[in-house]
Write an enzyme that holds these catalytic residues in place. Structure first.
Site, PDB file in Angstrom:
ATOM      1  N   LYS A   1       0.859  -1.085  -0.032  1.00 37.34           N
ATOM      2  CA  LYS A   1      -0.177  -0.096   0.058  1.00 37.34           C
ATOM      3  C   LYS A   1       0.895   1.307   0.112  1.00 37.34           C
ATOM      4  CE  LYS A   1      -4.309  -2.067   2.016  1.00 37.34           C
ATOM      5  NZ  LYS A   1      -5.319  -1.998   3.046  1.00 37.34           N
TER       6      LYS A   1
ATOM      7  N   ASP B   1     -10.045   2.467   1.345  1.00 35.45           N
ATOM      8  CA  ASP B   1     -10.648   1.788   2.584  1.00 35.45           C
ATOM      9  C   ASP B   1     -11.306   2.723   3.292  1.00 35.45           C
ATOM     10  OD1 ASP B   1      -9.182  -0.613   2.289  1.00 35.45           O
ATOM     11  OD2 ASP B   1      -7.467   0.045   2.908  1.00 35.45           O
TER      12      ASP B   1
ATOM     13  N   GLY C   1      -2.552   0.528   9.248  1.00 33.62           N
ATOM     14  CA  GLY C   1      -3.204   1.014   7.984  1.00 33.62           C
ATOM     15  C   GLY C   1      -4.467   1.255   8.039  1.00 33.62           C
TER      16      GLY C   1
ATOM     17  N   ALA D   1      -3.896   1.779  15.439  1.00 29.95           N
ATOM     18  CA  ALA D   1      -3.351   3.197  14.419  1.00 29.95           C
ATOM     19  C   ALA D   1      -2.424   2.699  13.256  1.00 29.95           C
ATOM     20  CB  ALA D   1      -2.348   3.700  15.493  1.00 29.95           C
TER      21      ALA D   1
HETATM   22  P1  NDP Z   1      -2.021  -3.306  10.997  1.00 28.88           P
HETATM   23  O1  NDP Z   1      -1.206  -4.337  11.394  1.00 28.88           O
HETATM   24  O2  NDP Z   1      -1.475  -2.129  10.284  1.00 28.88           O
HETATM   25  O3  NDP Z   1      -2.276  -2.722  12.617  1.00 28.88           O
HETATM   26  C1  NDP Z   1      -2.925  -3.453  13.514  1.00 28.88           C
HETATM   27  C2  NDP Z   1      -3.536  -2.659  14.782  1.00 28.88           C
HETATM   28  O4  NDP Z   1      -4.102  -3.342  15.560  1.00 28.88           O
HETATM   29  C3  NDP Z   1      -2.313  -1.961  15.427  1.00 28.88           C
HETATM   30  O5  NDP Z   1      -2.948  -0.639  15.756  1.00 28.88           O
HETATM   31  C4  NDP Z   1      -2.277  -2.954  16.589  1.00 28.88           C
HETATM   32  O6  NDP Z   1      -1.610  -2.208  17.716  1.00 28.88           O
HETATM   33  C5  NDP Z   1      -3.308  -3.166  16.818  1.00 28.88           C
HETATM   34  N1  NDP Z   1      -3.559  -4.592  17.496  1.00 28.88           N
HETATM   35  C6  NDP Z   1      -3.251  -5.911  17.008  1.00 28.88           C
HETATM   36  N2  NDP Z   1      -3.504  -6.707  18.219  1.00 28.88           N
HETATM   37  C7  NDP Z   1      -3.830  -6.073  19.173  1.00 28.88           C
HETATM   38  C8  NDP Z   1      -3.788  -6.793  20.490  1.00 28.88           C
HETATM   39  N3  NDP Z   1      -3.743  -7.823  20.803  1.00 28.88           N
HETATM   40  N4  NDP Z   1      -4.113  -5.631  21.533  1.00 28.88           N
HETATM   41  C9  NDP Z   1      -4.245  -4.267  21.226  1.00 28.88           C
HETATM   42  N5  NDP Z   1      -4.046  -3.984  19.834  1.00 28.88           N
HETATM   43  C10 NDP Z   1      -3.599  -4.718  18.860  1.00 28.88           C
HETATM   44  O7  NDP Z   1      -3.278  -3.884  10.336  1.00 28.88           O
HETATM   45  P2  NDP Z   1      -4.390  -3.007   9.616  1.00 28.88           P
HETATM   46  O8  NDP Z   1      -4.395  -1.819  10.108  1.00 28.88           O
HETATM   47  O9  NDP Z   1      -3.973  -3.251   8.217  1.00 28.88           O
HETATM   48  O10 NDP Z   1      -5.682  -3.963   9.454  1.00 28.88           O
HETATM   49  C11 NDP Z   1      -6.247  -3.975  10.953  1.00 28.88           C
HETATM   50  C12 NDP Z   1      -7.537  -5.018  10.633  1.00 28.88           C
HETATM   51  O11 NDP Z   1      -8.386  -4.363   9.646  1.00 28.88           O
HETATM   52  C13 NDP Z   1      -7.398  -6.238   9.994  1.00 28.88           C
HETATM   53  O12 NDP Z   1      -8.100  -7.327  10.720  1.00 28.88           O
HETATM   54  C14 NDP Z   1      -7.802  -6.334   8.562  1.00 28.88           C
HETATM   55  O13 NDP Z   1      -8.388  -7.363   8.064  1.00 28.88           O
HETATM   56  C15 NDP Z   1      -8.929  -5.132   8.829  1.00 28.88           C
HETATM   57  N6  NDP Z   1      -9.263  -4.462   7.588  1.00 28.88           N
HETATM   58  C16 NDP Z   1     -10.634  -4.517   7.277  1.00 28.88           C
HETATM   59  C17 NDP Z   1     -10.718  -3.733   6.203  1.00 28.88           C
HETATM   60  C18 NDP Z   1     -12.354  -3.914   5.597  1.00 28.88           C
HETATM   61  O14 NDP Z   1     -12.610  -3.609   4.437  1.00 28.88           O
HETATM   62  N7  NDP Z   1     -13.213  -4.348   6.529  1.00 28.88           N
HETATM   63  C19 NDP Z   1      -9.994  -3.039   5.213  1.00 28.88           C
HETATM   64  C20 NDP Z   1      -8.658  -2.970   5.716  1.00 28.88           C
HETATM   65  C21 NDP Z   1      -8.355  -3.711   6.917  1.00 28.88           C
HETATM   66  P3  NDP Z   1      -0.176  -1.981  17.870  1.00 28.88           P
HETATM   67  O15 NDP Z   1       0.264  -0.557  16.912  1.00 28.88           O
HETATM   68  O16 NDP Z   1       0.293  -1.834  19.203  1.00 28.88           O
HETATM   69  O17 NDP Z   1       0.592  -2.957  17.282  1.00 28.88           O
END
Ligand code: NDP
Length: 286
Positions: free
Chosen positions: A72, A108, A134, A132
């Site tokens: 991305k 998105d 993507g 925080a």
């Molecule tokens: P990223 O890996 O970029 O970010 C993940 C986020 O989740 C971070 O903020 C991370 O925090 C947090 N996180 C993960 N596990 C935990 C936990 N156990 N406790 C607290 N915080 C947690 O992923 P994306 O942003 O790309 O995707 C996030 C979700 O969004 C995915 O499940 C994806 O499938 C979904 N998605 C859905 C879409 C849709 O169209 N419905 C489109 C795009 C994404 P930290 O910074 O502390 O690691």
């Protein structure tokens, strides 16, 4: 479709882990429903081949393509320009061929906003958003551009939370603040919209967010980005508290609707796309 037209218009997706991405089924259901002689090709593209993949799409006259993990951000140097929100986010999930130039958009956040607008307008609203990464970045920027009054980003790591809050404060008019996620976080009174943009709940839907569930109040709109499964523990808890809930399928479908509109000019019927995804996730859940 013209009879005996054996050449389809092409769009598609470049990502790694492409075999788990249902977008092709959803988009092709729309193409079929609207009688479009278009194909969506789901491609597995490793990072070192991304430039070649974009060149190939150019050579073959593709009308556009989606980019997913991990492309991305790295796709940007291969494109000819960026739309407004993609430029602010520094991330592209949808390239559109406009007069032979590939312009990067981010659908998105726009997809999320479209599904939110079905139930509430974020303008003037106080938002709490978990995450925080993507997805959060895309959603946060769109909510700010749509005129949210305030945005509280609640994230486990400050290292990802801080740059997002900085970006929102510098590039949008919405004041944003970071809360490094404490135990049993209570949603502040006066919050209108709560969004889970983390990956918590992905895969089985039972993992809880570390929040005080009783702080979810009946006037709040509560949204989740998780698609698989769409009915997460967070949404079940919010529904039990009397909140209006929005599942992640709406975001996925609407980003598809926006992509199809960018590529073909057609307003795709979202119900056809939702039906296809529900068929798929129904099968996944068995
Ligand atoms: P990223 O890996 O970029 O970010 C993940 C986020 O989740 C971070 O903020 C991370 O925090 C947090 N996180 C993960 N596990 C935990 C936990 N156990 N406790 C607290 N915080 C947690 O992923 P994306 O942003 O790309 O995707 C996030 C979700 O969004 C995915 O499940 C994806 O499938 C979904 N998605 C859905 C879409 C849709 O169209 N419905 C489109 C795009 C994404 P930290 O910074 O502390 O690691």
């Amino acid at each position: 479709m013209a009879q005996n037209d054996f050449r389809s218009e092409l769009v598609g997706s470049f990502s790694e882990g492409s075999n788990g991405n249902p977008t092709v089924a959803m988009i092709e259901a729309a193409f079929t429903h609207h009688g479009l002689n278009w194909r969506y090709i789901n491609c597995e593209v490793p990072p070192e081949k991304l430039g070649d993949a974009v060149k190939g799409a150019r050579a073959m006259g593709w009308k556009g393509f989606n980019c997913s993990i991990p492309h991305k951000v790295t796709v940007i140097p291969h494109l000819d320009g960026l739309g407004e929100s993609a430029a602010i986010m520094g991330a592209v999930n949808c390239a559109v061929n406009r007069d032979g130039k590939f312009i990067g958009e981010n659908t998105d956040g726009q997809g999320f906003l479209k599904s939110l607008l079905d139930v509430t307008d974020p303008q003037g609203k106080n938002v709490v958003m978990f995450g925080a990464g993507g997805a959060a970045r895309a959603i946060g920027v769109e909510l700010a551009l749509a005129g949210a009054k305030s945005l509280t980003v609640v994230n486990r790591s400050a290292s990802r939370g801080e740059p997002l809050v900085k970006l929102l404060n510098e590039k949008t008019k919405t004041p944003a603040s970071l809360v490094v996620w404490p135990k049993n976080y209570a949603i502040p009174p006066g919050t209108d919209i709560v969004v889970n943009a983390t990956s918590i709940g992905l895969g089985n839907g039972n993992e809880p967010l570390d929040i005080d569930v009783t702080s979810l109040k009946s006037g709040m709109v509560v949204a989740d980005v998780i698609v698989d499964p769409p009915d997460t523990r967070f949404l079940r808890d919010a529904r039990a508290q009397g909140c209006t809930v929005i599942d992640g399928l709406g975001m996925l479908i609407n980003q598809g609707v926006i992509g199809v509109k960018y590529w073909t000019g057609i307003d795709a019927d979202p119900s056809v796309m939702r039906k296809k995804l529900e068929e798929i996730f129904g099968v996944y859940r068995l």
